[in-house]
Write an enzyme that holds these catalytic residues in place. Sequence first.
Site, PDB file in Angstrom:
ATOM      1  N   LYS A 117      82.137 -25.802  61.043  1.00  0.00           N
ATOM      2  CA  LYS A 117      82.527 -24.415  60.769  1.00  0.00           C
ATOM      3  C   LYS A 117      82.193 -23.567  61.973  1.00  0.00           C
ATOM      4  CE  LYS A 117      84.212 -22.083  57.203  1.00  0.00           C
ATOM      5  NZ  LYS A 117      84.966 -22.656  56.087  1.00  0.00           N
TER       6      LYS A 117
HETATM    7  N1  GLU Z   1      88.744 -22.686  55.950  1.00  0.00           N
HETATM    8  C1  GLU Z   1      89.254 -23.601  54.977  1.00  0.00           C
HETATM    9  C2  GLU Z   1      88.126 -24.139  54.113  1.00  0.00           C
HETATM   10  O1  GLU Z   1      87.071 -23.550  54.016  1.00  0.00           O
HETATM   11  C3  GLU Z   1      90.135 -24.681  55.588  1.00  0.00           C
HETATM   12  C4  GLU Z   1      89.467 -25.565  56.579  1.00  0.00           C
HETATM   13  C5  GLU Z   1      90.432 -26.506  57.307  1.00  0.00           C
HETATM   14  O2  GLU Z   1      91.589 -26.584  56.947  1.00  0.00           O
HETATM   15  O3  GLU Z   1      89.963 -27.149  58.235  1.00  0.00           O
HETATM   16  O4  GLU Z   1      88.277 -25.134  53.465  1.00  0.00           O
END
Ligand code: GLU
Length: 427
Positions: A117
């Site tokens: 993240k």
């Molecule tokens: N931000 C989204 C989540 O928290 C998608 C993450 C992604 O597709 O890599 O799942």
Amino acid sequence: MSQPFQLPSYLSPDDPGPWAVYLEQVERVTPYLGKLSRWVDTLKHPKRILTVDVPVELDDGTIAHFEGYRVQHNMARGPVKGGIRFHQDVTLSEVMALSAWMSVKCAAVNVPFGGAKGGVRIDPRNYSQRELERVTRRYTSEISAILGPNQDIPAPDVNTNAQTMAWILDTYSQQTGHLSPGVVTGKPLALGGSLGRVEATGRGVFTVAAEAARDLGINLEGARVAIQGMGNVGGTAAKLFAEAGAKIIAAQDHTGTIYNAAGLNVAAVLEHVRSTGGVANAPGSEAIANDDFWTLESEILVPAALEGQITAKNAASIRTRIVVEGANGPTTPEADDILTQNGVFVIPDVLANAGGVTVSYFEWVQNFSSFFWDEELINRRLESLMRNAYKDISTIARQHAISLRTAAFITACSRILEAQELRGLYP
Ligand code: GLU
């Protein structure tokens, strides 16, 4: 606040943040991991944490500095994957927890990624598009050493979107000297994005909610749904619930809470959000107090905003049958216990909102083969993967008489730790 867990020295014990919530979730699942529990501490240590300074020249000529993070939690099962959020309250603890939830999420639905993240501590509402572009590009440049289609693949998250991904893609591709579409997902279609990606998280939320409703004998036709967050996730889920005949009786965001017992006009509310930035004063709605949102009687409640929304303070007053976590980390462990005691069925974030990363996976696969699928195929594959994951995890929950969250964590942590054990430690 005393913590039963070992916090890393760089997090304050006075304010351990969402990372402590995640540690408690891992603690709860450890007794179910059998021999793999020998490896469980792996999950309590992010593999790599990068903190960067993001200096940017603003439109008025002054220079501003923003705090940026990229955390890679675990890469035993594949390259790491996870969104980048822009928010004024981003902290390291939060990004760490979100990266770990990505590891758990990918493993829970068996998508071959580890978790990561990123976050920049900025309130994007206070900056122009040009300024946000410079922030995005400088942040990307600072973390680019650890990015790559086979290493770490960002995606949109809170306050970032397809345009943000296009800037990341371009900045990264300038450095490698060739277009690398597979370095980000959730990018525009014109740059190799996937059909269905924008709606994917909301579609997944709706798909598992519909499965749970069927299990509990709740008819979606006429069911009352309350949604916190009318962004990409909450907005798409609202549309799909309304199409299935459910009534969206309330919606809440940072501008307020709106209510209509007969059901809000979802298209009108979303148009209002698009033009004004929030749900407050949407046509065909009355305003109610923010705290009253949690006490409304409903069949389905969808927290689809930020972490820490359902806590020991409001959990006991929640009167719904199913909580579907569109957001990451919306429920604290204490609140989770209260909901379970009160017979509320909670579909945890790591399952409920996995639709986004699932279609990100499809996008990444399409980029590698440079062969694109039609939307019908993408939605069909998404829905079948989500339904199967829901079925597998709810079977484990029933077998052991445990919550869906614990069952999802057992499934996911076992997959991650099995891969870790097979790979072993080097040297
Ligand atoms: N931000 C989204 C989540 O928290 C998608 C993450 C992604 O597709 O890599 O799942």
